[in-house]
Design a protein around this motif. Structure first.
Motif, PDB file in Angstrom:
ATOM      1  N   GLU A   1       0.841  -1.190   0.000  1.00 16.43           N
ATOM      2  CA  GLU A   1       0.000   0.000   0.000  1.00 16.43           C
ATOM      3  C   GLU A   1       0.880   1.246   0.000  1.00 16.43           C
ATOM      4  O   GLU A   1       1.752   1.399   0.866  1.00 16.43           O
ATOM      5  CB  GLU A   1      -0.939   0.019   1.211  1.00 16.43           C
ATOM      6  N   LEU A   2       0.630   2.132  -0.987  1.00 15.90           N
ATOM      7  CA  LEU A   2       1.367   3.385  -1.123  1.00 15.90           C
ATOM      8  C   LEU A   2       0.364   4.536  -1.087  1.00 15.90           C
ATOM      9  O   LEU A   2      -0.585   4.568  -1.872  1.00 15.90           O
ATOM     10  CB  LEU A   2       2.140   3.407  -2.443  1.00 15.90           C
ATOM     11  N   SER A   3       0.582   5.477  -0.166  1.00 22.64           N
ATOM     12  CA  SER A   3      -0.347   6.601   0.000  1.00 22.64           C
ATOM     13  C   SER A   3       0.330   7.918  -0.351  1.00 22.64           C
ATOM     14  O   SER A   3       1.535   8.099  -0.130  1.00 22.64           O
ATOM     15  CB  SER A   3      -0.859   6.667   1.443  1.00 22.64           C
ATOM     16  N   CYS A   4      -0.454   8.842  -0.924  1.00 23.10           N
ATOM     17  CA  CYS A   4       0.014  10.206  -1.149  1.00 23.10           C
ATOM     18  C   CYS A   4      -1.132  11.168  -0.822  1.00 23.10           C
ATOM     19  O   CYS A   4      -2.310  10.826  -0.957  1.00 23.10           O
ATOM     20  CB  CYS A   4       0.522  10.404  -2.563  1.00 23.10           C
ATOM     21  N   GLN A   5      -0.773  12.392  -0.399  1.00 20.14           N
ATOM     22  CA  GLN A   5      -1.730  13.333   0.194  1.00 20.14           C
ATOM     23  C   GLN A   5      -1.500  14.729  -0.366  1.00 20.14           C
ATOM     24  O   GLN A   5      -0.361  15.183  -0.494  1.00 20.14           O
ATOM     25  CB  GLN A   5      -1.537  13.340   1.714  1.00 20.14           C
ATOM     26  N   LEU A   6      -2.611  15.402  -0.734  1.00 23.09           N
ATOM     27  CA  LEU A   6      -2.518  16.788  -1.167  1.00 23.09           C
ATOM     28  C   LEU A   6      -2.272  17.695   0.037  1.00 23.09           C
ATOM     29  O   LEU A   6      -2.801  17.477   1.132  1.00 23.09           O
ATOM     30  CB  LEU A   6      -3.817  17.219  -1.859  1.00 23.09           C
ATOM     31  N   SER A   7      -1.470  18.701  -0.171  1.00 19.46           N
ATOM     32  CA  SER A   7      -1.221  19.702   0.864  1.00 19.46           C
ATOM     33  C   SER A   7      -1.294  21.090   0.223  1.00 19.46           C
ATOM     34  O   SER A   7      -0.549  21.366  -0.717  1.00 19.46           O
ATOM     35  CB  SER A   7       0.158  19.472   1.494  1.00 19.46           C
ATOM     36  N   PRO A   8      -2.219  21.962   0.699  1.00 22.49           N
ATOM     37  CA  PRO A   8      -3.163  21.714   1.803  1.00 22.49           C
ATOM     38  C   PRO A   8      -4.262  20.751   1.388  1.00 22.49           C
ATOM     39  O   PRO A   8      -4.534  20.604   0.196  1.00 22.49           O
ATOM     40  CB  PRO A   8      -3.725  23.111   2.072  1.00 22.49           C
ATOM     41  N   PRO A   9      -4.888  20.060   2.344  1.00 25.53           N
ATOM     42  CA  PRO A   9      -5.940  19.084   2.013  1.00 25.53           C
ATOM     43  C   PRO A   9      -7.096  19.737   1.263  1.00 25.53           C
ATOM     44  O   PRO A   9      -7.540  20.842   1.609  1.00 25.53           O
ATOM     45  CB  PRO A   9      -6.390  18.578   3.387  1.00 25.53           C
ATOM     46  N   GLN A  10      -7.563  19.089   0.227  1.00 23.10           N
ATOM     47  CA  GLN A  10      -8.695  19.573  -0.566  1.00 23.10           C
ATOM     48  C   GLN A  10      -9.294  18.416  -1.346  1.00 23.10           C
ATOM     49  O   GLN A  10      -8.661  17.367  -1.499  1.00 23.10           O
ATOM     50  CB  GLN A  10      -8.262  20.686  -1.519  1.00 23.10           C
ATOM     51  N   ASN A  11     -10.476  18.644  -1.838  1.00 17.92           N
ATOM     52  CA  ASN A  11     -11.192  17.599  -2.567  1.00 17.92           C
ATOM     53  C   ASN A  11     -10.486  17.311  -3.895  1.00 17.92           C
ATOM     54  O   ASN A  11     -10.182  18.223  -4.666  1.00 17.92           O
ATOM     55  CB  ASN A  11     -12.627  18.043  -2.817  1.00 17.92           C
ATOM     56  N   ALA A  12     -10.228  16.009  -4.164  1.00 18.71           N
ATOM     57  CA  ALA A  12      -9.511  15.625  -5.383  1.00 18.71           C
ATOM     58  C   ALA A  12     -10.363  14.750  -6.292  1.00 18.71           C
ATOM     59  O   ALA A  12      -9.832  14.126  -7.220  1.00 18.71           O
ATOM     60  CB  ALA A  12      -8.220  14.890  -5.017  1.00 18.71           C
ATOM     61  N   GLN A  13     -11.675  14.719  -6.066  1.00 20.12           N
ATOM     62  CA  GLN A  13     -12.527  13.855  -6.887  1.00 20.12           C
ATOM     63  C   GLN A  13     -12.558  14.291  -8.348  1.00 20.12           C
ATOM     64  O   GLN A  13     -12.705  13.467  -9.247  1.00 20.12           O
ATOM     65  CB  GLN A  13     -13.951  13.846  -6.316  1.00 20.12           C
ATOM     66  N   HIS A  14     -12.426  15.598  -8.613  1.00 22.20           N
ATOM     67  CA  HIS A  14     -12.467  16.100  -9.982  1.00 22.20           C
ATOM     68  C   HIS A  14     -11.098  16.072 -10.673  1.00 22.20           C
ATOM     69  O   HIS A  14     -10.996  16.393 -11.844  1.00 22.20           O
ATOM     70  CB  HIS A  14     -12.999  17.541  -9.979  1.00 22.20           C
ATOM     71  N   MET A  15     -10.064  15.698  -9.933  1.00 18.16           N
ATOM     72  CA  MET A  15      -8.711  15.718 -10.476  1.00 18.16           C
ATOM     73  C   MET A  15      -8.379  14.409 -11.186  1.00 18.16           C
ATOM     74  O   MET A  15      -9.050  13.384 -11.015  1.00 18.16           O
ATOM     75  CB  MET A  15      -7.685  15.969  -9.361  1.00 18.16           C
ATOM     76  N   GLU A  16      -7.307  14.475 -11.961  1.00 22.34           N
ATOM     77  CA  GLU A  16      -6.731  13.255 -12.549  1.00 22.34           C
ATOM     78  C   GLU A  16      -5.610  12.779 -11.644  1.00 22.34           C
ATOM     79  O   GLU A  16      -4.695  13.539 -11.304  1.00 22.34           O
ATOM     80  CB  GLU A  16      -6.181  13.538 -13.952  1.00 22.34           C
ATOM     81  N   ILE A  17      -5.706  11.527 -11.247  1.00 24.41           N
ATOM     82  CA  ILE A  17      -4.685  10.934 -10.359  1.00 24.41           C
ATOM     83  C   ILE A  17      -4.036   9.776 -11.106  1.00 24.41           C
ATOM     84  O   ILE A  17      -4.718   8.847 -11.544  1.00 24.41           O
ATOM     85  CB  ILE A  17      -5.316  10.443  -9.047  1.00 24.41           C
ATOM     86  N   ARG A  18      -2.744   9.864 -11.241  1.00 21.57           N
ATOM     87  CA  ARG A  18      -2.019   8.858 -12.018  1.00 21.57           C
ATOM     88  C   ARG A  18      -0.838   8.322 -11.201  1.00 21.57           C
ATOM     89  O   ARG A  18      -0.071   9.083 -10.616  1.00 21.57           O
ATOM     90  CB  ARG A  18      -1.496   9.474 -13.329  1.00 21.57           C
ATOM     91  N   TRP A  19      -0.740   6.999 -11.211  1.00 23.69           N
ATOM     92  CA  TRP A  19       0.441   6.328 -10.642  1.00 23.69           C
ATOM     93  C   TRP A  19       1.214   5.713 -11.804  1.00 23.69           C
ATOM     94  O   TRP A  19       0.640   5.034 -12.649  1.00 23.69           O
ATOM     95  CB  TRP A  19       0.041   5.217  -9.667  1.00 23.69           C
TER      96      TRP A  19
END
Length: 361
Positions: free
Chosen positions: A45-63
């Motif tokens: 399990e690999l975790s990453c976090q936005l700073s400052p915290p904010q909603n990321a549902q509309h973003m593109e998240i790529r690993w």
């Protein structure tokens, strides 16, 4: 409030809205900073976090692994797009989005393999703005399957081979004595199988006069877990050398005694032939000189190292020296026996012919 006041108020509100919009686009991505150890065959399990915290549902998240050439998992428009991942990660990844409203996601990789070792990039993209974080993954596995192969001892010593398979990453290898001190290995080698696991081999040559307990050790450099196996080498391992020397000495003594006895019978010490010179003394001396010559040649061959110990042909070269020694000794014995047989056969015929002549006279 006049028109100018209303206009000024609208300008301030517009400026504040632009500042809020601009600040919402600017963020960083945080995550683990140290290497993450992943056991082979387990889940990661690999975790990453936005700073400052904010909603990321509309973003593109790529690993991905290496830029965009090795995608691992893609989240876009609120959906997981597994079809865009490469084959070795299909149905092996899951993006946990329980905290995506706070800007946190977790990539879960099932059934970790050695090929999963390396860096992983986590990227959040909002419009044209994006940031990433890199997490280093270290896959590790330790094997307890260790075997020591002992080659047949030769005149110089004995060769030991220590084998082990199923390691990742490449382990540290060393030989140790009974006191725990490191013995320099003769050679080390390794290879990788189709699963990228390491198969390792370590060779040690121990000279015949230096017997002790030796231990073959492998250590995982990530977990510091160590596996080892020991073998006991005693003097009895090389007892065949003393037996061989004893047999050769007995053969030499028997032949010399046989020659001297034949000489005394043909030329008695007290008698009319006592002053005669025994020809078999020369043969006996020749035999002894030959045996010493063979011993000297063998000693030179044993001491002279034509092939280094680390060479794969070292054992073959040593066995060749042993075979030559045995052949020389057998040839000397055979030649002496042949000469003895021919001599006595001719001498007997000569004496019979001589006696016949005397009888007819």
């Amino acid at each position: 409030m006049g028109a100018k006041g209303v206009l000024a108020t609208h300008c301030v509100i517009l400026y504040l809205l632009q500042m809020v919009a601009l600040s919402s686009e600017e963020f960083t991505v945080a995550g683990l900073t140290g290497p993450v150890l992943a056991p082979l065959g387990g889940n990661l399990e690999l975790s990453c976090q936005l700073s400052p915290p904010q909603n990321a549902q509309h973003m593109e998240i790529r690993w991905f692994r290496n830029l965009y050439t090795q995608p691992v998992h893609l989240y876009r428009n609120g959906k997981d797009l597994h079809g865009e991942t490469i084959s070795k990660y299909v149905e092996r990844t899951e993006l946990l989005k329980d905290d995506i409203g706070k800007g946190k996601v977790t990539l879960k990789i099932f059934n970790v393999s050695a090929s999963d070792d390396g860096p992983y990039h986590c990227i959040f993209k909002d419009g044209q703005f994006y940031e990433e974080h890199i997490i280093e993954v270290k896959v590790t596995v330790t094997s307890s399957d260790i075997q020591i192969l002992m080659h047949p001892p030769n005149t110089k010593g004995v060769m030991l081979e220590c084998h082990s398979g199923g390691w990742f990453p490449l382990p540290h290898m060393e030989w140790r004595d009974s006191k725990g001190e490191v013995i320099p290995a003769t050679s080390k080698s390794h290879s990788q199988d189709i699963n990228k696991l390491f198969n390792v081999k370590m060779v040690l040559f121990i000279e015949a006069y230096y017997h002790r307990n030796v231990t073959c050790c492998f250590r995982n450099l990530l977990t510091h877990q160590e596996e080892s196996i020991s073998i006991v080498l005693s003097d009895e391992l090389f007892s065949w050398r003393r037996v061989w020397i004893t047999i050769l000495s007995l053969i030499a003594c028997v032949l010399i005694a046989f020659l001297l006895t034949s000489c005394v019978q043909q030329y008695p010490i007290f008698g009319k032939y006592s002053k005669g010179l025994c020809p078999w003394k020369k043969s006996a001396m020749l035999f002894m000189i030959s045996m010493f010559a063979i011993g000297g040649v063998n000693l030179i061959l044993y001491q002279r190292q034509r092939v280094p110990v680390s060479d794969p042909h070292f054992e073959l070269d040593t066995l060749w020296v042993e075979d030559i020694s045995v052949v020389l000794c057998v040839l000397i014995v055979f030649i002496i026996k042949l000469i003895s047989f021919i001599y006595f056969r001719l001498k007997g015929n000569y004496e019979r012919n001589a006696s016949k002549k005397i009888w007819f006279m």
